[in-house]
Write an enzyme that holds these catalytic residues in place. Structure first.
Site, PDB file in Angstrom:
ATOM      1  N   GLU A  71      31.056  45.322  47.547  1.00  0.00           N
ATOM      2  CA  GLU A  71      31.356  44.125  48.348  1.00  0.00           C
ATOM      3  C   GLU A  71      31.382  44.483  49.832  1.00  0.00           C
ATOM      4  OE1 GLU A  71      34.893  42.645  46.335  1.00  0.00           O
ATOM      5  OE2 GLU A  71      33.816  42.573  44.436  1.00  0.00           O
ATOM      6  N   GLU A 124      37.706  35.764  48.771  1.00  0.00           N
ATOM      7  CA  GLU A 124      36.326  36.081  48.396  1.00  0.00           C
ATOM      8  C   GLU A 124      35.425  35.501  49.473  1.00  0.00           C
ATOM      9  OE1 GLU A 124      35.393  37.680  45.578  1.00  0.00           O
ATOM     10  OE2 GLU A 124      37.239  37.613  44.390  1.00  0.00           O
ATOM     11  N   HIS A 163      37.560  40.449  49.434  1.00  0.00           N
ATOM     12  CA  HIS A 163      36.491  40.680  48.457  1.00  0.00           C
ATOM     13  C   HIS A 163      35.269  39.827  48.802  1.00  0.00           C
ATOM     14  CE1 HIS A 163      38.941  42.455  45.000  1.00  0.00           C
ATOM     15  NE2 HIS A 163      39.908  42.013  45.794  1.00  0.00           N
ATOM     16  N   SER A 164      34.224  39.983  47.996  1.00  0.00           N
ATOM     17  CA  SER A 164      33.152  39.007  47.942  1.00  0.00           C
ATOM     18  C   SER A 164      32.667  38.990  46.497  1.00  0.00           C
ATOM     19  CB  SER A 164      32.003  39.364  48.888  1.00  0.00           C
ATOM     20  OG  SER A 164      31.285  40.511  48.448  1.00  0.00           O
ATOM     21  N   TYR A 165      31.992  37.942  45.993  1.00  0.00           N
ATOM     22  CA  TYR A 165      31.574  36.793  46.751  1.00  0.00           C
ATOM     23  C   TYR A 165      32.101  35.556  46.056  1.00  0.00           C
ATOM     24  CZ  TYR A 165      27.935  36.743  43.076  1.00  0.00           C
ATOM     25  OH  TYR A 165      27.280  36.738  41.864  1.00  0.00           O
ATOM     26  N   ASN A 171      41.423  47.193  41.151  1.00  0.00           N
ATOM     27  CA  ASN A 171      42.101  45.890  41.164  1.00  0.00           C
ATOM     28  C   ASN A 171      42.480  45.387  39.768  1.00  0.00           C
ATOM     29  OD1 ASN A 171      43.302  43.840  42.662  1.00  0.00           O
ATOM     30  ND2 ASN A 171      41.529  42.476  42.380  1.00  0.00           N
ATOM     31  N   ARG A 172      42.521  46.274  38.801  1.00  0.00           N
ATOM     32  CA  ARG A 172      43.143  45.984  37.502  1.00  0.00           C
ATOM     33  C   ARG A 172      44.160  47.069  37.170  1.00  0.00           C
ATOM     34  NH1 ARG A 172      40.430  42.456  38.780  1.00  0.00           N
ATOM     35  NH2 ARG A 172      39.161  41.008  37.573  1.00  0.00           N
ATOM     36  N   HIS A 225      36.373  46.844  45.870  1.00  0.00           N
ATOM     37  CA  HIS A 225      35.175  46.839  45.037  1.00  0.00           C
ATOM     38  C   HIS A 225      34.018  47.336  45.898  1.00  0.00           C
ATOM     39  CE1 HIS A 225      37.386  43.820  42.338  1.00  0.00           C
ATOM     40  NE2 HIS A 225      37.480  45.049  41.857  1.00  0.00           N
TER      41      HIS A 225
HETATM   42  O1  0X9 Z   1      37.991  40.099  39.854  1.00  0.00           O
HETATM   43  C1  0X9 Z   1      38.448  40.467  40.933  1.00  0.00           C
HETATM   44  O2  0X9 Z   1      39.074  41.509  41.075  1.00  0.00           O
HETATM   45  C2  0X9 Z   1      38.249  39.600  42.177  1.00  0.00           C
HETATM   46  N1  0X9 Z   1      36.955  38.982  42.138  1.00  0.00           N
HETATM   47  S1  0X9 Z   1      35.614  39.895  42.372  1.00  0.00           S
HETATM   48  O3  0X9 Z   1      34.467  39.098  42.062  1.00  0.00           O
HETATM   49  N2  0X9 Z   1      35.501  40.276  43.914  1.00  0.00           N
HETATM   50  O4  0X9 Z   1      35.720  41.084  41.602  1.00  0.00           O
HETATM   51  C3  0X9 Z   1      39.337  38.548  42.232  1.00  0.00           C
HETATM   52  C4  0X9 Z   1      40.649  39.120  42.498  1.00  0.00           C
HETATM   53  C5  0X9 Z   1      41.688  38.113  42.757  1.00  0.00           C
HETATM   54  N3  0X9 Z   1      42.953  38.542  42.445  1.00  0.00           N
HETATM   55  C6  0X9 Z   1      43.623  39.631  42.808  1.00  0.00           C
HETATM   56  N4  0X9 Z   1      43.412  40.293  43.918  1.00  0.00           N
HETATM   57  N5  0X9 Z   1      44.561  39.959  42.002  1.00  0.00           N
HETATM   58 ZN    ZN Z   2      36.045  42.176  44.447  1.00  0.00          ZN
END
Ligand code: 0X9
Ligand code: ZN
Length: 425
Positions: free
Chosen positions: A188, A391, A315-317, A260-261, A185
């Site tokens: 971050e 995070e 990641h953060s936060y 990350n999706r 992301h």
């Molecule tokens: O939503 C996300 O992708 C992550 N949180 S963020 O606020 N940094 O965007 C959490 C991801 C946790 N899970 C995976 N890595 N699958």
């Molecule tokens: Zn993130």
């Protein structure tokens, strides 16, 4: 727990934003609120969208206190007040927070000599993307017989996704992998700095600390500090709050897919968006971002070779240690007892230097549902023993724009956590 599908609001569209003379988005006067969403989340989302509020994150905290952190533009503040939402001010002025991050610093320092480890002052400021590449090259040169620079494919705009591979006495590629990703992301920024700090500590201490030597003698480390280079560059040139990659598609004018999706495992479940303007847009097809292809291909190779012992997506936060799974709140990892013990121990070790509290637990149950997320793919497809996301700081006061004077402390506490984890996993 209720699934929070599609909760992320639209990505900050540059068109609607005010730009300075250099074409950079101006966030002066934006206020950041933590807002309780209430039960009618769709209505809530529509209200915030009409205010052109920018979503920073949601549901950080606990599942029974669902909330969003949103940045509200100055012209929408009266309308926001009129909504009478239950909210708390996290920041009075996002523009001032961005200024507090400090200017991007010069690198290398004037007195830097080749083949020496760069100075720790790298961790006193944020830096331009090109300097991150130079830093990595300099770290590698200082440890030349136990490391090499690696690349994991190319970004949409054609940047090589660069990283470093470190190994110990068994020789290159002889041990199970520890695989780290930073800055998927774009906004971050602390995540790449911390991943670099961990790399730095491994390299700096291999020859003078037997415990650190034992980590590298037991595992091969594959570390990619910035896996979304296009997005990262965009946060530095144009929009500090950009999250996704910078992929364009013929079907839409919206830019960017959430890498990350986009992982091709449980890709079209709850916890991602089909809408190209969303911050959690999953793409048209599973794995259709160049960045995902690059980092996934490397992970697949590691899995097929010596296996992946530990994967962490940094990641953060929010200060969380997130274990599998994100795709379901009821699915339980086969080794969940071990993951629980290790994440508890990691959180305790992180707290040692400064008392910083990290919450740990399975992703969906602890934070929210994620579909097509990295740790589920690496866990179930790559059979990694530990597939985590961490995070980093903070819990919302500065959020993505963590002041530069917290980089070193964030790195220090994360290193404590990792020393515990590497020794006990
Ligand atoms: O939503 C996300 O992708 C992550 N949180 S963020 O606020 N940094 O965007 C959490 C991801 C946790 N899970 C995976 N890595 N699958
Ligand atoms: Zn993130």
């Amino acid at each position: 727990m209720k699934f929070l599908q599609g909760l992320f609001l639209v990505a900050p569209l540059t068109a609607a934003l005010q730009l300075d003379r250099r074409g950079k988005v101006v966030y002066d006067g934006y206020k950041i609120f933590r807002v309780a969403s209430g039960s009618d989340v769709a209505a809530f989302e529509a209200q915030l969208e009409s205010l052109e509020a920018i979503d920073l994150t949601h549901n950080h905290g606990h599942v029974d206190e669902e909330h969003f952190d949103v940045a509200v533009p100055p012209e929408s503040l009266p309308a926001f007040d009129a909504l009478n939402l239950t909210s708390q001010v996290l920041s009075d002025d996002l523009g001032a927070d961005i200024a507090l991050e400090g200017d991007l610093a010069e690198y290398p320092e004037l007195d830097f000599s080749a083949a020496a480890l760069p100075s720790l002052s790298w961790f006193s400021a944020y830096h331009a993307y090109a300097d991150h590449l130079t830093f990595l090259k300099d770290v590698q040169s200082s440890f030349s017989s136990n490391s090499e620079l690696i690349t994991a494919g190319k970004s949409f705009e054609g940047r090589a996704i660069q990283g470093i591979h470190l190994w110990g006495s068994g020789g290159k590629g002889s041990k199970p992998a520890v695989y780290f990703h930073g800055n998927v992301h774009a906004r971050e920024w602390i995540s790449s700095k911390v991943v670099e700090y961990l790399t730095y500590q491994l390299v700096a201490n291999y020859n003078n600390d037997t415990t650190v030597k034992s980590f590298l003698d037991k595992y091969d480390f594959y570390i990619l500090p910035i896996v979304n280079p296009d997005g990262f560059v965009y946060t530095q040139t144009t929009n500090r709050l950009w999250r996704k990659n910078r992929q364009t598609r013929s079907s839409t004018t919206a830019v960017g897919t959430d890498v990350n999706r986009n992982w091709p495992y449980k890709w079209d479940g709850e916890g991602s968006s089909t809408s190209p303007g969303s911050e959690t847009y999953r793409g048209q097809a599973a794995g259709d971002t160049p960045e995902n292809t690059g980092i996934r291909t490397l992970g697949d190779q590691l899995a097929a070779s010596k296996g992946i012992k530990l994967y962490i997506d940094w990641h953060s936060y929010g200060q969380y240690i997130l274990t599998p799974y994100g795709y379901s709140c009821s699915a339980v990892a086969t080794n969940s007892a071990k993951q629980n013990t290790l994440s508890r121990g990691t959180a305790a070790a992180i707290a040692k230097p400064y008392g910083t509290q990290f919450t740990y637990g399975p992703t969906c149950a602890t934070l929210y549902a994620t579909a097509g997320g990295s740790n589920d793919y690496v866990t179930d497809v790559n059979k990694a023993e530990l597939g985590w996301a961490i995070e980093l700081r903070d819990t919302g006061r500065n959020g993505f724009t963590l002041p530069a004077d917290q980089i070193l402390a964030s790195g220090t506490e994360a290193w404590e956590g990792m020393k515990y984890l590497f020794a006990n996993m």
